[in-house]
Design an enzyme around this catalytic site. Structure first.
Site, PDB file in Angstrom:
ATOM      1  CE1 TYR A  11      -3.874   2.216   0.800  1.00  0.00           C
ATOM      2  CE2 TYR A  11      -2.448   3.232   1.996  1.00  0.00           C
ATOM      3  CZ  TYR A  11      -3.618   3.290   1.369  1.00  0.00           C
ATOM      4  OH  TYR A  11      -4.376   4.186   1.441  1.00  0.00           O
ATOM      5  CG  HIS A  15      -0.726   5.652  -1.593  1.00  0.00           C
ATOM      6  ND1 HIS A  15      -1.306   4.310  -1.538  1.00  0.00           N
ATOM      7  CD2 HIS A  15      -1.678   6.517  -1.663  1.00  0.00           C
ATOM      8  CE1 HIS A  15      -2.723   4.477  -1.515  1.00  0.00           C
ATOM      9  NE2 HIS A  15      -2.888   5.755  -1.775  1.00  0.00           N
ATOM     10  CE1 TYR A  34      -6.145  11.177   0.833  1.00  0.00           C
ATOM     11  CE2 TYR A  34      -6.281  11.310  -1.592  1.00  0.00           C
ATOM     12  CZ  TYR A  34      -6.370  10.868  -0.522  1.00  0.00           C
ATOM     13  OH  TYR A  34      -7.178   9.660  -0.363  1.00  0.00           O
ATOM     14  CD1 TRP A  69      -6.385   5.139  -6.081  1.00  0.00           C
ATOM     15  CD2 TRP A  69      -4.618   4.889  -7.105  1.00  0.00           C
ATOM     16  NE1 TRP A  69      -5.248   4.915  -5.225  1.00  0.00           N
ATOM     17  CE2 TRP A  69      -4.184   4.990  -5.612  1.00  0.00           C
ATOM     18  CE3 TRP A  69      -3.372   4.770  -8.208  1.00  0.00           C
ATOM     19  CZ2 TRP A  69      -2.726   4.819  -5.350  1.00  0.00           C
ATOM     20  CZ3 TRP A  69      -2.045   4.874  -7.560  1.00  0.00           C
ATOM     21  CH2 TRP A  69      -1.808   4.629  -6.049  1.00  0.00           C
ATOM     22  CD1 TRP A  70     -10.630   4.530  -5.880  1.00  0.00           C
ATOM     23  CD2 TRP A  70     -12.740   4.055  -6.605  1.00  0.00           C
ATOM     24  NE1 TRP A  70     -11.559   5.215  -5.440  1.00  0.00           N
ATOM     25  CE2 TRP A  70     -12.621   5.083  -5.842  1.00  0.00           C
ATOM     26  CE3 TRP A  70     -13.718   3.624  -7.474  1.00  0.00           C
ATOM     27  CZ2 TRP A  70     -13.899   5.925  -5.977  1.00  0.00           C
ATOM     28  CZ3 TRP A  70     -15.192   4.511  -7.381  1.00  0.00           C
ATOM     29  CH2 TRP A  70     -14.986   5.715  -6.483  1.00  0.00           C
TER      30      TRP A  70
END
Length: 98
Positions: A11, A15, A34, A69-70
């Site tokens: 994860y 990112h 963000y 992205w999802w």
């Protein structure tokens, strides 16, 4: 949101290597900040966003980049039927400011 227990590093890696088109899409929809934090014991993620225009930002879910992205993240975290991350909206109860 919640990341799978054995996918913490993956994860973070994804990112760290955020797609340029994803970064641009966020900015073009008014996202100015963000941040995402991980509780390594519970595997829960906490995301904090700042954006200029809530109506503009809400249109992110309809972008091709966001949908890709999802789909890309579906194998590392809890997701809904459309691969969007399962998330819970929190209610702000305190803020200290000037």
């Amino acid at each position: 949101m919640r990341v799978f227990p054995d996918k913490h590093e993956e994860y973070k890696k994804r990112h760290d290597q955020l797609w340029p088109e994803m970064r641009e899409m966020l900015k073009s929809h008014g996202c100015t900040k963000y941040s995402i934090w991980l509780d390594k014991e519970t595997h829960y993620l906490f995301g904090y966003l700042e954006f200029d225009d809530e109506e503009l930002f809400s249109k992110i879910t309809d972008t091709v980049t966001n949908r890709k992205w999802w789909d890309y993240m579906e194998d590392v975290m809890d997701t809904n039927y459309d691969n969007s991350p399962i998330s819970i909206a929190l209610t702000q109860v305190f803020e200290l400011s000037d």
